[in-house]
Enzyme design. Structure first.
Site, short mmCIF file in Angstrom:
data_model
loop_
_atom_site.label_atom_id
_atom_site.label_comp_id
_atom_site.label_asym_id
_atom_site.label_seq_id
_atom_site.Cartn_x
_atom_site.Cartn_y
_atom_site.Cartn_z
N LYS A 1 -13.83 1.44 -3.85
CA LYS A 1 -14.78 1.88 -2.82
C LYS A 1 -15.90 2.71 -3.45
O LYS A 1 -17.08 2.53 -3.16
CB LYS A 1 -14.07 2.77 -1.79
CG LYS A 1 -13.29 2.04 -0.74
CD LYS A 1 -12.97 3.02 0.38
CE LYS A 1 -11.67 2.71 1.05
NZ LYS A 1 -11.18 3.77 1.93
N HIS B 1 7.10 -26.76 2.28
CA HIS B 1 6.32 -27.89 1.78
C HIS B 1 5.26 -27.43 0.78
O HIS B 1 4.31 -28.16 0.50
CB HIS B 1 5.66 -28.63 2.95
CG HIS B 1 6.67 -29.22 3.88
ND1 HIS B 1 7.12 -30.51 3.77
CD2 HIS B 1 7.37 -28.66 4.89
CE1 HIS B 1 8.03 -30.74 4.69
NE2 HIS B 1 8.20 -29.64 5.40
N GLU C 1 0.84 -1.20 0.00
CA GLU C 1 0.00 0.00 0.00
C GLU C 1 0.88 1.26 0.00
O GLU C 1 0.47 2.32 -0.45
CB GLU C 1 -0.94 0.01 1.22
CG GLU C 1 -2.13 0.94 1.02
CD GLU C 1 -3.25 0.71 2.04
OE1 GLU C 1 -4.40 0.53 1.64
OE2 GLU C 1 -2.95 0.73 3.25
C1 G6Q Z 1 -3.85 2.29 5.82
C2 G6Q Z 1 -5.01 2.60 5.03
C3 G6Q Z 1 -6.19 1.70 5.28
C4 G6Q Z 1 -7.02 2.07 6.51
C5 G6Q Z 1 -8.33 1.29 6.47
C6 G6Q Z 1 -9.17 1.55 7.67
O1 G6Q Z 1 -2.83 2.93 5.81
O2 G6Q Z 1 -5.31 3.92 5.14
O3 G6Q Z 1 -5.83 0.35 5.36
O4 G6Q Z 1 -6.31 1.80 7.66
O5 G6Q Z 1 -9.03 1.61 5.30
O6 G6Q Z 1 -9.47 2.90 7.78
P1 G6Q Z 1 -10.14 3.48 9.07
O7 G6Q Z 1 -9.20 3.27 10.21
O8 G6Q Z 1 -10.38 4.92 8.79
O9 G6Q Z 1 -11.41 2.71 9.29
#
Ligand code: G6Q
Length: 556
Positions: free
Chosen positions: A512, A384, A353
């Site tokens: 999203k 394995h 990410e």
């Molecule tokens: C991490 C990202 C992502 C985030 C999740 C949860 O660096 O930004 O993985 O942590 O989408 O987001 P919220 O904590 O805002 O629910």
């Protein structure tokens, strides 16, 4: 053309690659008896051996020159100084402040953030200790036996990984569960055996708007109310960690149970903040401090060690060497400690990410490759399963191996067998097996000449497959903190070299957005034609099959 690929050090590395690409590590070890001493470093009790990599002094010199040309040292300073290095979100990046107990002040946008960090940490510890010591009482005056962390991504993977890793350091009569998937099976399977009167929920969401987490949180709330018959006791059973305090309060969580995080902590870098509440509940305040201390030791090392002795810098440069010059597409992370079984998943997010990006800091498309496909599994299990490809596949997969000198209970029979595999794998991947060696072995087994010739091609291992090994004493909180911080900084240095922003994540947005509009389309049974034929076809098939099940679907 990008500036990066025009740097003298980059061009020199490309030339050097041509000279070295066919040199076998066997020859490198034969030529230099001090290779291990030369190419290994140590921080606290963690030994980092990178001698089984396809590098020479010249390679390391050029890679270090690349780090200098990319201004790694000043970028490190900029991060620790609270500059807005996450430029697309106009934010500082200061997860390091969360584990800094030695600085007098840390300024972000003119404000010293240390007092607030410390105050919030004390609040977290106070709640955690009350739950641990059974002072905290639930609805019917019973102590808490189960904690459920509801979160996803950065609000899930870090705490989950640490809780698993430090299991031997946790209270054994307090269970910590994690729910992330919006698939109802995850929360239902978790709640099925729990008693609401002894269960405590943590709604972990920086934004408090993430669909998966909010749907799960609402289901948990309903389950709690249904079981207890009223909302009255929510304040004893629900907490939140968020930077959106008003939304958490609106959800019904008492203000004293809402813990704050800040916009300068990225989700995947947040386990050190109140997002680590489940960790503190499991391992206690002192052990959590040790986790922070281990990470802070690495922060100091990262800031102070010269580039050539700087472990995260070396880890990063080796990754760049394989990624950009050997054209390796992936990298494997192979812990040999069972308690690190979620580490590859955690690191997958941290790395992919952060550095899975094709647009540079100036908004241009890069003309070189960036973050690798990171995958991994407990090493022994991998042996394995997919190690066949590591040893004899057609792709170069550099691997990191993590192993403890002693395990928690230290049953010698288990641990020595485990470690024999660690050492054997790094050696096998490096040395391989030549045709002559394979032939001799088959002859010793008594095979005929013809049988030997038929089998030999399959028995050859090319070797020359790079591994780096992190060998640490044991997986205690301090060591774990240090290991995680090493990788965090490695990822950052690679982002600096590749001139990308490792701290935003715009690539997760499109899916999203589309899900939001498709969700509306799923609220009725009308066939749709607003997408491409595949998406239309899939949605319409789903609607048709779903309507055949009418009556079993429940709204909720
Ligand atoms: C991490 C990202 C992502 C985030 C999740 C949860 O660096 O930004 O993985 O942590 O989408 O987001 P919220 O904590 O805002 O629910």
């Amino acid at each position: 053309m990008s500036e990066l690929t025009q740097l003298d050090s980059w061009l020199a590395l490309a030339k050097h690659y041509d000279e070295i690409k066919d040199v076998h590590m066997r020859e490198m070890f034969d030529a230099d008896a001090n290779r291990f001493e030369k190419y290994s470093l140590q921080i606290n009790n963690i030994l980092y051996d990178y001698s089984k990599n396809r590098v020479t002094d010249e390679t390391m010199g050029l890679l270090l020159q690349l780090a200098k040309d990319a201004d790694v040292a000043s970028k490190i300073e900029a991060m620790f100084n609270g500059e807005h290095i996450n430029h697309t979100e106009d934010r500082a990046v200061l997860h390091t402040a969360l584990r800094d107990n030695s600085s007098e002040s840390i300024m972000v946008d003119g404000i010293d953030v240390l007092p607030e960090i410390k105050a919030e940490r004390e609040r977290v510890k106070a709640l955690a200790e009350k739950i641990r010591t059974r002072e905290w009482r639930g609805a019917s005056n019973q102590a808490i036996t189960d904690v459920v962390n509801i979160g996803i991504g950065g609000s899930h993977l870090g705490p989950l990984m640490v809780n698993e890793a430090l299991r031997p350091h946790s209270l054994h009569d307090l269970n910590v569960h994690f729910v992330s998937n919006i698939d109802e099976n995850h929360i239902n399977d978790t709640l099925e055996y729990l008693n609401p009167e002894t269960t405590f929920f943590i709604i972990a969401s920086k934004t408090f708007t993430t669909q998966d987490t909010m749907v799960n949180a609402e289901t948990a709330r309903q389950w709690f109310i249904n079981k207890l018959g009223s909302e009255e006791q929510i304040h004893r059973h629900f907490s939140a960690v968020t930077s959106n305090v008003p939304l958490a309060k609106e959800f019904g969580i008492a203000e004293e149970n809402v813990f704050k995080m800040w916009d300068w902590v990225g989700g995947r870098y947040s386990l050190w903040s109140a997002i680590g509440l489940s960790i503190v509940i499991a391992i206690g305040s002192e052990a959590f401090d040790e986790l922070l201390e281990g990470a802070h030791d690495v922060d100091v090392h990262f800031q102070e060690a010269p580039l050539e002795k700087n472990i995260p810098v070396i880890m990063a440069l080796l990754g760049v060497w394989y990624n950009n010059f050997f054209d390796a597409q992936s990298m494997a992370v192979l812990p040999y400690d069972q308690h690190l079984h979620r580490f590859p998943a955690y690191l997958q997010q941290a790395d992919m990410e952060s550095n899975g990006k094709y647009v540079d800091m100036q908004g241009n498309t890069v003309d070189y490759t960036t973050g690798p496909v990171l995958f991994g599994e407990i090493g022994i299990a991998g042996q394995h399963a997919f190690f066949q490809l590591l040893h004899q596949g057609t792709k170069l997969v550099p691997a990191d191996i993590l192993a403890p000198v002693y395990s928690f209970r230290c049953i010698a029979r288990h641990h020595r067998a485990l470690m024999s595999n660690v050492f054997a794998q790094t050696e096998a991947l490096m040395r391989g097996k030549t045709e002559d060696e394979a032939r001799d072995e088959l002859a010793a087994e008594g095979l005929t000449e013809e049988q030997i010739e038929n089998l030999v091609p399959y028995k050859v291992f090319p070797g020359n497959r790079p591994t780096s090994t992190l060998l640490f004493d044991t997986l205690d909180p301090k060591t774990l903190g240090a290991i995680v911080a090493l990788y965090e900084h490695k990822i950052f240095v690679q982002g600096v070299v590749w001139n990308i922003n490792s701290f935003d994540q715009w690539g997760v947005e499109l899916g999203k957005q589309l899900a939001k509009s498709i969700l509306h389309e799923l609220n009725n049974d009308n066939y749709i034609n607003t997408h491409d034929s595949s998406t239309n076809g899939l949605i319409n098939h789903y609607k048709k099959r779903r309507s055949m099940k009418t009556g079993t679907e429940q709204e909720g």
